[in-house]
Design an enzyme around this catalytic site. Structure first.
Site, PDB file in Angstrom:
ATOM      1  N   ALA A  10       0.851  -1.243  -0.119  1.00  0.00           N
ATOM      2  CA  ALA A  10      -0.018  -0.043   0.022  1.00  0.00           C
ATOM      3  C   ALA A  10       0.970   1.170   0.089  1.00  0.00           C
ATOM      4  O   ALA A  10       2.089   1.134   0.248  1.00  0.00           O
ATOM      5  CB  ALA A  10      -0.834  -0.128   1.253  1.00  0.00           C
ATOM      6  N   LYS A  11       0.467   2.473  -0.239  1.00  0.00           N
ATOM      7  CA  LYS A  11       1.125   3.569  -0.071  1.00  0.00           C
ATOM      8  C   LYS A  11       0.148   4.597  -0.130  1.00  0.00           C
ATOM      9  O   LYS A  11      -0.989   4.563  -0.432  1.00  0.00           O
ATOM     10  CB  LYS A  11       2.107   3.801  -1.297  1.00  0.00           C
ATOM     11  CG  LYS A  11       3.179   4.903  -1.090  1.00  0.00           C
ATOM     12  CD  LYS A  11       4.195   4.136  -0.453  1.00  0.00           C
ATOM     13  CE  LYS A  11       5.512   5.022  -0.104  1.00  0.00           C
ATOM     14  NZ  LYS A  11       6.601   4.384   0.127  1.00  0.00           N
ATOM     15  N   GLY A  12       0.420   5.797   0.749  1.00  0.00           N
ATOM     16  CA  GLY A  12      -0.541   6.882   0.729  1.00  0.00           C
ATOM     17  C   GLY A  12       0.368   8.096   0.681  1.00  0.00           C
ATOM     18  O   GLY A  12       1.564   8.465   0.636  1.00  0.00           O
TER      19      GLY A  12
END
Ligand code: NAD
Length: 416
Positions: free
Chosen positions: A104-106
């Site tokens: 994931a990444k944000g």
């Protein structure tokens, strides 16, 4: 290629390795689509009483092998495609070292350097509230990235805990030790890199005490890597650099003194007894190991054939462009790819999460020993796979990582 959209680059990698693995079009399509994307716009009250709107993203690429895992960055240049690419790379990184997470990444489009601490705190708490429906200890666990740190993670943990009504340290990693952070986490990326270099030297039958290293970037990863490679492995550090330039001493640099010099002057340049050198020339120095630990794309078509290092250990994410990769491989340079060389950070995050879920904490020796085991085994798997398939280590790592994910997808089956 340098100007290519990172998501297009990430998809192209999956496509080409997918074909080498004999995957069908449906599986390749599955792997190139993030599982879930959330874009939010939200207001933050600024110190002068005004309100400003901010936009942020959280992308979950895959949860086939476990909960999603990846950092949150605060930067004016954040784009959804950049976040998608990084989420996908996290999936392969976790699979390469065999830890039970997906990627994931944000990110939030903002410039924290121009904001007060209070403004950054309010932005963090509101962004956490907006993405709270899709994060959590068994769902998606954020961590620090560019311009976010242990304080940011403490605010995320506190906000999440208030939202769900339970203290939940395992909701985020990279926290301060007092809030459930792990011993050894801050230097784990560099320590993991050191274990990879140790194994690479062994594979090349080179003695660490007779080997030299050049490090580009003197931040968390580069600074700690230079120190550990010298203090624990015995390499001579010939040169280091930061954004203002580099320093070179063929007799070897005293990294502890260089750290003090940087602390006092703000830069490594001008270190007594060393020669100043440009970041470009530094990459081309004669040495055993080169550690690019600053930015992406520093080794490209223009300098790949002048790199003299026997081993390149990628501390940074994406420092070698694909065209340079080919040149290095043809010249016989061993490139330890980023998804292996810098995976010690996410591995220590996994340790932090595992400790938080049990509320039992390990000593720094226990953390380092477990890190050593995981990194050494991953290095050996990647090296064997690349030898079997007669490909470079990056392709070997991708072949291995994608196969792990595909196996998990197939075992779970396509629902319903
Ligand atoms: P950092 O901000 O602590 O350090 C970056 C260093 O690079 C600084 O010394 C800076 O002066 C230097 N730098 C910036 N521009 C430069 C230039 N043009 N030429 C030479 N040096 C330059 O960042 P970090 O946490 O050490 O991260 C470095 C890289 O490692 C990034 O690519 C990051 O994504 C990657 N990475 C970091 C971690 C981690 O745990 N910190 C984990 C995995 C990957």
């Amino acid at each position: 290629m340098a100007d290519m959209n990172p998501y297009e680059v990430a998809k192209e990698q999956v496509r080409s390795v997918g074909e080498a693995l004999g995957l069908n079009e449906g599986m390749i399509s599955f792997l190139t689509h993030p599982k879930r994307e959330l874009t939010v716009s939200f207001p933050v009250k600024m110190d002068d009483g005004s309100y400003r709107m901010f936009t942020g993203h959280r992308v979950q690429h895959s949860d086939a092998r476990g909960p999603c895992k990846g950092g949150i960055r605060y930067h004016p240049g954040v784009t959804l495609d950049e976040i998608r690419a990084m989420a996908m790379w996290m999936t392969w990184k976790c699979a390469t070292v065999g830890i039970p997470f997906g990627g994931a990444k944000g990110g939030v489009v903002c410039n924290p350097k121009e904001m007060s601490k209070g403004e950054v705190e309010r932005l963090t708490r509101r962004f956490t509230t907006e993405i709270e429906p899709i994060i959590g200890p068994y769902q998606d666990i954020p961590a620090p990235d560019v311009y976010t740190d242990s304080q940011t993670m403490a605010w995320i943990m506190d906000t999440y805990s208030h939202k769900v009504g339970k203290v939940t340290p395992a909701s985020v990693t990279g926290k301060p030790i007092a809030l459930g952070g792990s011993e050894g986490r801050s230097e784990a990326t560099s320590r993991g890199l050191m274990y990879c270099v140790r194994e690479a030297l062994r594979a090349k039958r080179l003695e660490p005490e007779r080997s030299t290293v050049v490090v580009q970037g003197f931040g968390n990863v580069g600074g700690n890597a230079a120190r550990l490679l010298h203090d624990e492995l015995g390499l001579k550090v010939l040169a280091v650099s930061d954004s203002s330039g580099g320093i070179y001493d063929p007799a070897g640099l005293d990294i502890h003194k260089v750290k003090e010099h940087k602390k006092a002057t703000g830069s490594v340049e001008g270190f007594p007894g060393a020669t100043n050198i440009t970041n470009r020339d530094l990459l081309e120095l004669e040495c055993t190991v080169l550690v690019p630990a600053a930015l992406e794309g520093t080794i490209d078509r223009s300098n790949a054939d002048r790199i003299k290092a026997v081993i390149v250990a990628e501390g940074a994410n994406g420092p070698t462009l694909p065209e340079a990769d080919r040149t290095l491989h043809e010249r016989g340079t061993m490139v330890i790819p980023d998804i292996l060389a810098n995976a010690g950070g996410v591995t220590a995050s996994y340790f932090e999460w595992a400790q938080d879920l049990q509320f039992i904490f390990w000593s720094v020796d226990e953390v380092n020993e477990r890190l050593n085991r995981i990194m050494t085994a991953a290095f050996s798997r990647v090296l064997s796979r690349s030898a079997e398939r007669k490909v470079d280590m990056r392709t070997g790592a991708y072949l291995l990582a994608m196969k792990e994910v595909v196996d998990a997808v197939e075992m779970r089956g396509i629902y319903p």
